[in-house]
Scaffold this motif. Structure first.
Motif, PDB file in Angstrom:
ATOM      1  N   TRP A   1      -9.010  -1.282   3.812  1.00 36.54           N
ATOM      2  CA  TRP A   1      -8.273  -0.995   2.572  1.00 36.54           C
ATOM      3  C   TRP A   1      -8.150  -2.266   1.729  1.00 36.54           C
ATOM      4  CZ3 TRP A   1      -8.097   3.931   1.769  1.00 36.54           C
ATOM      5  CH2 TRP A   1      -7.917   4.833   2.821  1.00 36.54           C
ATOM      6  N   ASN A   2      -9.073  -3.184   1.952  1.00 31.90           N
ATOM      7  CA  ASN A   2      -9.002  -4.489   1.277  1.00 31.90           C
ATOM      8  C   ASN A   2      -8.886  -4.394  -0.235  1.00 31.90           C
ATOM      9  OD1 ASN A   2      -8.731  -6.766   2.587  1.00 31.90           O
ATOM     10  ND2 ASN A   2     -10.919  -7.138   2.979  1.00 31.90           N
ATOM     11  N   ASP A   3      -9.691  -3.474  -0.834  1.00 31.56           N
ATOM     12  CA  ASP A   3      -9.658  -3.386  -2.292  1.00 31.56           C
ATOM     13  C   ASP A   3      -9.002  -2.081  -2.738  1.00 31.56           C
ATOM     14  OD1 ASP A   3      -9.916  -3.616  -4.938  1.00 31.56           O
ATOM     15  OD2 ASP A   3     -12.127  -3.595  -4.995  1.00 31.56           O
ATOM     16  N   LEU A   4      -7.726  -2.192  -3.071  1.00 31.55           N
ATOM     17  CA  LEU A   4      -7.013  -1.015  -3.585  1.00 31.55           C
ATOM     18  C   LEU A   4      -6.611  -1.257  -5.043  1.00 31.55           C
ATOM     19  CD1 LEU A   4      -4.820  -0.262  -0.438  1.00 31.55           C
ATOM     20  CD2 LEU A   4      -6.622   1.206  -1.356  1.00 31.55           C
ATOM     21  N   SER A   5      -7.299  -2.208  -5.655  1.00 32.72           N
ATOM     22  CA  SER A   5      -6.915  -2.595  -7.020  1.00 32.72           C
ATOM     23  C   SER A   5      -7.158  -1.470  -8.026  1.00 32.72           C
ATOM     24  CB  SER A   5      -7.704  -3.829  -7.444  1.00 32.72           C
ATOM     25  OG  SER A   5      -9.087  -3.533  -7.342  1.00 32.72           O
ATOM     26  N   ASP A   6      -8.027  -0.497  -7.672  1.00 32.64           N
ATOM     27  CA  ASP A   6      -8.357   0.543  -8.651  1.00 32.64           C
ATOM     28  C   ASP A   6      -7.560   1.832  -8.457  1.00 32.64           C
ATOM     29  OD1 ASP A   6      -9.531   1.215  -6.275  1.00 32.64           O
ATOM     30  OD2 ASP A   6     -11.482   1.757  -7.111  1.00 32.64           O
ATOM     31  N   VAL A   7      -6.484   1.794  -7.657  1.00 32.24           N
ATOM     32  CA  VAL A   7      -5.639   3.003  -7.517  1.00 32.24           C
ATOM     33  C   VAL A   7      -4.939   3.243  -8.856  1.00 32.24           C
ATOM     34  CG1 VAL A   7      -3.617   3.964  -6.352  1.00 32.24           C
ATOM     35  CG2 VAL A   7      -5.315   2.670  -5.044  1.00 32.24           C
ATOM     36  N   SER A   8      -4.910   4.512  -9.304  1.00 30.29           N
ATOM     37  CA  SER A   8      -4.401   4.806 -10.654  1.00 30.29           C
ATOM     38  C   SER A   8      -2.906   4.528 -10.779  1.00 30.29           C
ATOM     39  CB  SER A   8      -4.674   6.265 -11.005  1.00 30.29           C
ATOM     40  OG  SER A   8      -3.914   7.086 -10.140  1.00 30.29           O
ATOM     41  N   GLU A   9      -2.488   4.346 -12.027  1.00 32.40           N
ATOM     42  CA  GLU A   9      -1.088   4.054 -12.338  1.00 32.40           C
ATOM     43  C   GLU A   9      -0.163   5.165 -11.792  1.00 32.40           C
ATOM     44  OE1 GLU A   9       0.542   1.709 -13.572  1.00 32.40           O
ATOM     45  OE2 GLU A   9       2.354   2.503 -14.533  1.00 32.40           O
ATOM     46  N   THR A  10      -0.566   6.421 -11.994  1.00 30.89           N
ATOM     47  CA  THR A  10       0.298   7.531 -11.565  1.00 30.89           C
ATOM     48  C   THR A  10       0.530   7.497 -10.056  1.00 30.89           C
ATOM     49  OG1 THR A  10      -0.391   8.932 -13.376  1.00 30.89           O
ATOM     50  CG2 THR A  10       0.439  10.063 -11.421  1.00 30.89           C
ATOM     51  N   MET A  11      -0.515   7.250  -9.288  1.00 26.18           N
ATOM     52  CA  MET A  11      -0.345   7.279  -7.836  1.00 26.18           C
ATOM     53  C   MET A  11       0.493   6.086  -7.360  1.00 26.18           C
ATOM     54  SD  MET A  11      -1.536  10.118  -7.382  1.00 26.18           S
ATOM     55  CE  MET A  11      -1.554  10.543  -5.665  1.00 26.18           C
TER      56      MET A  11
ATOM     57  N   ALA B   1      -1.232   2.466   3.364  1.00 25.36           N
ATOM     58  CA  ALA B   1      -2.014   1.298   2.950  1.00 25.36           C
ATOM     59  C   ALA B   1      -1.615   0.866   1.538  1.00 25.36           C
ATOM     60  CB  ALA B   1      -3.500   1.620   3.023  1.00 25.36           C
ATOM     61  N   VAL B   2      -1.531   1.830   0.606  1.00 23.99           N
ATOM     62  CA  VAL B   2      -1.238   1.443  -0.789  1.00 23.99           C
ATOM     63  C   VAL B   2       0.211   0.938  -0.908  1.00 23.99           C
ATOM     64  CG1 VAL B   2      -1.270   2.173  -3.204  1.00 23.99           C
ATOM     65  CG2 VAL B   2      -2.918   3.137  -1.624  1.00 23.99           C
ATOM     66  N   THR B   3       1.138   1.570  -0.179  1.00 27.62           N
ATOM     67  CA  THR B   3       2.531   1.095  -0.235  1.00 27.62           C
ATOM     68  C   THR B   3       2.606  -0.341   0.282  1.00 27.62           C
ATOM     69  OG1 THR B   3       3.228   3.351   0.176  1.00 27.62           O
ATOM     70  CG2 THR B   3       4.918   1.677   0.416  1.00 27.62           C
ATOM     71  N   ASN B   4       1.906  -0.620   1.369  1.00 22.30           N
ATOM     72  CA  ASN B   4       1.894  -1.990   1.899  1.00 22.30           C
ATOM     73  C   ASN B   4       1.283  -2.959   0.890  1.00 22.30           C
ATOM     74  OD1 ASN B   4       3.173  -1.454   4.268  1.00 22.30           O
ATOM     75  ND2 ASN B   4       1.301  -1.140   5.457  1.00 22.30           N
ATOM     76  N   MET B   5       0.206  -2.524   0.271  1.00 16.75           N
ATOM     77  CA  MET B   5      -0.437  -3.382  -0.737  1.00 16.75           C
ATOM     78  C   MET B   5       0.558  -3.663  -1.876  1.00 16.75           C
ATOM     79  SD  MET B   5      -1.988  -3.070  -3.999  1.00 16.75           S
ATOM     80  CE  MET B   5      -2.517  -1.415  -4.297  1.00 16.75           C
ATOM     81  N   LEU B   6       1.281  -2.627  -2.333  1.00 14.50           N
ATOM     82  CA  LEU B   6       2.241  -2.823  -3.438  1.00 14.50           C
ATOM     83  C   LEU B   6       3.382  -3.756  -3.023  1.00 14.50           C
ATOM     84  CD1 LEU B   6       2.513   0.863  -4.785  1.00 14.50           C
ATOM     85  CD2 LEU B   6       1.351  -1.062  -5.873  1.00 14.50           C
ATOM     86  N   ASP B   7       3.724  -3.709  -1.734  1.00 14.22           N
ATOM     87  CA  ASP B   7       4.797  -4.579  -1.230  1.00 14.22           C
ATOM     88  C   ASP B   7       4.308  -5.983  -0.898  1.00 14.22           C
ATOM     89  OD1 ASP B   7       6.595  -2.580  -1.435  1.00 14.22           O
ATOM     90  OD2 ASP B   7       6.565  -1.983   0.670  1.00 14.22           O
ATOM     91  N   GLY B   8       3.011  -6.219  -1.101  1.00 18.44           N
ATOM     92  CA  GLY B   8       2.440  -7.532  -0.803  1.00 18.44           C
ATOM     93  C   GLY B   8       2.258  -7.763   0.691  1.00 18.44           C
ATOM     94  N   LYS B   9       2.246  -6.675   1.475  1.00 15.43           N
ATOM     95  CA  LYS B   9       2.048  -6.831   2.922  1.00 15.43           C
ATOM     96  C   LYS B   9       0.558  -6.782   3.251  1.00 15.43           C
ATOM     97  CE  LYS B   9       6.364  -4.611   4.258  1.00 15.43           C
ATOM     98  NZ  LYS B   9       6.879  -3.305   4.622  1.00 15.43           N
ATOM     99  N   GLU B  10       0.271  -7.182   4.492  1.00  8.60           N
ATOM    100  CA  GLU B  10      -1.126  -7.175   4.920  1.00  8.60           C
ATOM    101  C   GLU B  10      -1.604  -5.735   5.132  1.00  8.60           C
ATOM    102  OE1 GLU B  10      -3.379  -9.175   8.543  1.00  8.60           O
ATOM    103  OE2 GLU B  10      -1.781 -10.419   7.664  1.00  8.60           O
ATOM    104  N   VAL B  11      -2.855  -5.467   4.768  1.00  4.54           N
ATOM    105  CA  VAL B  11      -3.407  -4.132   5.023  1.00  4.54           C
ATOM    106  C   VAL B  11      -4.688  -4.264   5.839  1.00  4.54           C
ATOM    107  CG1 VAL B  11      -2.461  -2.903   3.024  1.00  4.54           C
ATOM    108  CG2 VAL B  11      -4.604  -4.144   2.791  1.00  4.54           C
ATOM    109  N   ASP B  12      -5.030  -3.184   6.520  1.00  2.58           N
ATOM    110  CA  ASP B  12      -6.253  -3.147   7.312  1.00  2.58           C
ATOM    111  C   ASP B  12      -7.453  -3.504   6.415  1.00  2.58           C
ATOM    112  OD1 ASP B  12      -7.052  -1.306  10.041  1.00  2.58           O
ATOM    113  OD2 ASP B  12      -8.642  -1.818   8.604  1.00  2.58           O
ATOM    114  N   ALA B  13      -8.457  -4.166   7.004  1.00  2.27           N
ATOM    115  CA  ALA B  13      -9.606  -4.641   6.214  1.00  2.27           C
ATOM    116  C   ALA B  13     -10.266  -3.508   5.422  1.00  2.27           C
ATOM    117  CB  ALA B  13     -10.617  -5.293   7.140  1.00  2.27           C
TER     118      ALA B  13
END
Ligand code: HEM
Length: 560
Positions: free
Chosen positions: A304-314, A290-302
């Motif tokens: 996982w809509n808000d992954l904006s708070d995943v830490s810098e390290t991860m 989910a987070v890799t897709n979000m970083l790639d600008g791809k669609e993610v399952d609803a």
């Protein structure tokens, strides 16, 4: 001539006897062999042990009975007892154990540990040890080893981001913000268990008269801290979508020792730990995608809509895993390892530090007075706790000294290195004198051996620490050379976070986390024991931080 004949007939007689009683003969030969091994290894150790011999010497190896196997059985049975025994019978700065054909050198002197930390990765490596943990404990099936040195290190080096501001600042701010919001309102005390916060449910929270709450303190601390720490590293959605993940993590952690041996699952506890691991791995697998897709600008399952708070390290780790085209077992184990490292150390240290402070009224008063300017509590609705993290970190020496003392008594880190190039280590004159040696000596460690710093063995050595089993809050307060009227905090020879290239990368965050939680809890709440205060005995799942052997029930009531 006569003599030779006599010897021959004696041998013949012995051979005949052996033929008639083969079992007895085999047993007697084995016993003789073991005794000879023990005598010989004892003799070699005594020679190497000499403190008056040449200043350069080989490491004394503790005597053993079985060649090849050496100390493997007693080490597996109770490695801390074995190490304490090794420490207590030697005045040297280092001693060796033979384990399944290889030599493991355990370092006891701070000066030798510091030299090990300074060695280049070309001379000493932790890779073998880490790969073994990834394989046996995280269950990656050897993927970390197979991915190759360069790819492995491309992902591994992202851990250094844990010590940089891009991770540290938002992680510290978020931790402080969540602690401020939640500490004064920890308990819903809802009659519906499902509506309670996970930490109160797990702690068996019960409402008492005069708005006090009775809880199991260890369970409360583990889950209250774990929820916030996990959110800060992985983002809120990870916890929301995996409501059982923290309890699975505790079960998985409790199987650390047993899983590490690689013995096939035989006990119920181990089956539970393996099942918990499977669920954690599956959760992290889904989250990785989910987070890799979000970083790639791809669609993610609803969900996982808000992954904006995943830490810098991860985020950096997921990018690095993508770059080396990592397979799933490696990607999963790599991220579970960071999540686990974050979750199973600091919260245990917080429990012990909190307990030592709240069970000692004088200390509690001193610490509360010290932190008051940096942990303000009011009764004004939701904004009732305000933390000044900078102040807690820089202007609260007793609080910090209590942190070091909790680390000394309740953590058992291990720095485990394989020797890739011969290494020479020399004791400092100060350490030699502390250990009662007439002069410092130098040791030569061979390529292929192992060098280990068992931090807990050093942290409880009476030669290094006065009254080592006593929690002494002022232990680390030393006169400030710049201004003798003042004191400063010095970690002395405490290496609880390890050292060198493999040093704990979470250490700066861990210290902040511990000070924030302890300061907040003692500022907002009063604690009284149900019964009387006792400090439970501690035990380890392996290395890491200590669990209490039993939880303790306390009453908490709001101070303000
Ligand atoms: C009080 C809490 C903690 C203690 C006592 C502790 C202790 C340790 C120790 C002893 C090591 C091995 C060092 C060596 O091999 O020399 C280590 C490694 C590590 N720790 Fe911690 N730790 C704590 C908290 C944390 C936290 C909060 C994180 C955050 C994610 C973390 C992340 C790591 C990582 C990623 C490594 C591996 C470093 C590497 O291989 O390069 N630790 N820790």
């Amino acid at each position: 001539m006569d003599n030779t004949l006599h010897q021959r007939s004696y041998l013949l007689e012995l051979t005949n006897y052996a033929r008639t009683a083969p079992f007895l003969t085999a047993s007697a030969s084995c016993a003789l062999f073991l005794i000879l091994t023990r005598l010989w290894t004892g003799f070699v150790k005594a020679r190497r042990q000499s403190n008056t011999g040449p200043p350069e010497k080989q490491v004394p190896i503790l005597p053993y009975w079985l060649p090849y196997v050496g100390h493997a059985i007693s080490f597996a049975w109770s490695f801390d007892d074995m190490l304490a025994y090794g420490r207590d019978i030697t005045t040297d700065g280092i001693f060796g154990l033979r384990i399944m054909g290889s030599t493991h050198n355990f370092v006891l002197m701070p000066s030798l540990a510091k030299q090990i930390f300074l060695q280049r990765p070309a001379a000493l490596t932790s890779d073998d040890f880490i790969h073994w943990i990834h394989d046996k404990y995280f269950g990656d099936g050897g993927a970390a080893r197979k991915i190759g040195h360069d790819n492995y290190h491309a992902v591994h080096q992202t851990l250094t981001s844990l010590m940089k501001e891009a991770f540290l600042k938002p992680a510290t701010d978020r931790t402080a913000q969540l602690v401020e919001e939640r500490t004064p309102h920890m308990f819903t005390l809802s009659t519906n268990l499902a509506s309670q916060n996970e930490w109160e449910r797990c702690a068996g929270a019960v409402a008492m008269e005069k708005s006090a709450v009775e809880v199991n303190l260890f369970k409360l601390t583990m889950n209250f801290v774990g929820d916030i720490a996990g959110t800060v590293l992985m983002g809120k959605a990870f916890l929301d979508n995996n409501p059982g993940i923290m309890q699975d993590l505790w079960t998985f952690d409790s199987g650390f020792n047993a899983l590490l041996t690689g013995v096939p699952v035989i006990t119920r506890g181990l089956t539970k730990a393996t099942n918990a691991r499977a669920r954690i791995n599956s959760a992290v697998h889904e989250w990785n995608h989910a987070v890799t897709n979000m970083l790639d600008g791809k669609e993610v399952d609803a969900k996982w809509n808000d992954l904006s708070d995943v830490s810098e390290t991860m985020r950096l780790r997921l990018r690095a895993l993508q770059k080396v085209d990592a397979d799933n077992p490696f990607a999963i184990a790599s991220n579970v390892a960071v999540y686990w490292g974050l979750m199973v150390n600091a919260n245990k240290v917080i429990f012990w530090m909190l307990l030592h402070i709240i069970s000692n009224p004088d200390l509690l008063e001193t610490v509360r007075k010290e932190i008051k300017p940096y942990a303000q509590v009011t009764r004004s609705g939701f904004d009732s706790l305000k933390l000044d993290v900078e102040g807690l970190l820089k202007s609260c020496p007793i609080l910090k000294s209590c942190f070091f003392e909790s680390m000394r008594l309740y953590t058992a880190g291990v720095s485990y290195k394989k020797v890739l190039q011969n290494v020479t280590l020399t004791e400092s004159a100060e350490d030699a004198a502390t250990f009662g040696k007439p002069r410092p000596q130098t040791y030569h460690i061979k390529t292929g051996d192992f060098l280990i710093i068992p931090e807990a063995t050093l942290q409880t050595d009476p030669r290094l620490w006065k009254d080592p089993s006593v929690f002494w809050p002022e232990r680390y307060l030393v006169p400030d050379e710049k201004d003798p009227q003042k004191t400063k905090v010095d970690s002395l020879h405490l290496f609880a976070f390890g050292g060198g290239p493999s040093v704990c990368k979470g250490r700066i965050f861990a210290e902040r986390e511990v000070l924030i939680f302890v300061a907040a809890l003692i500022s907002v709440w009063d604690f009284t024991p149900v019964g009387k205060w006792t400090i439970p005995k501690s035990s380890y799942n392996g290395t890491g931080s200590a669990n209490p052997k039993s939880d303790l029930r306390v009453r908490m009531s709001r101070r303000v």
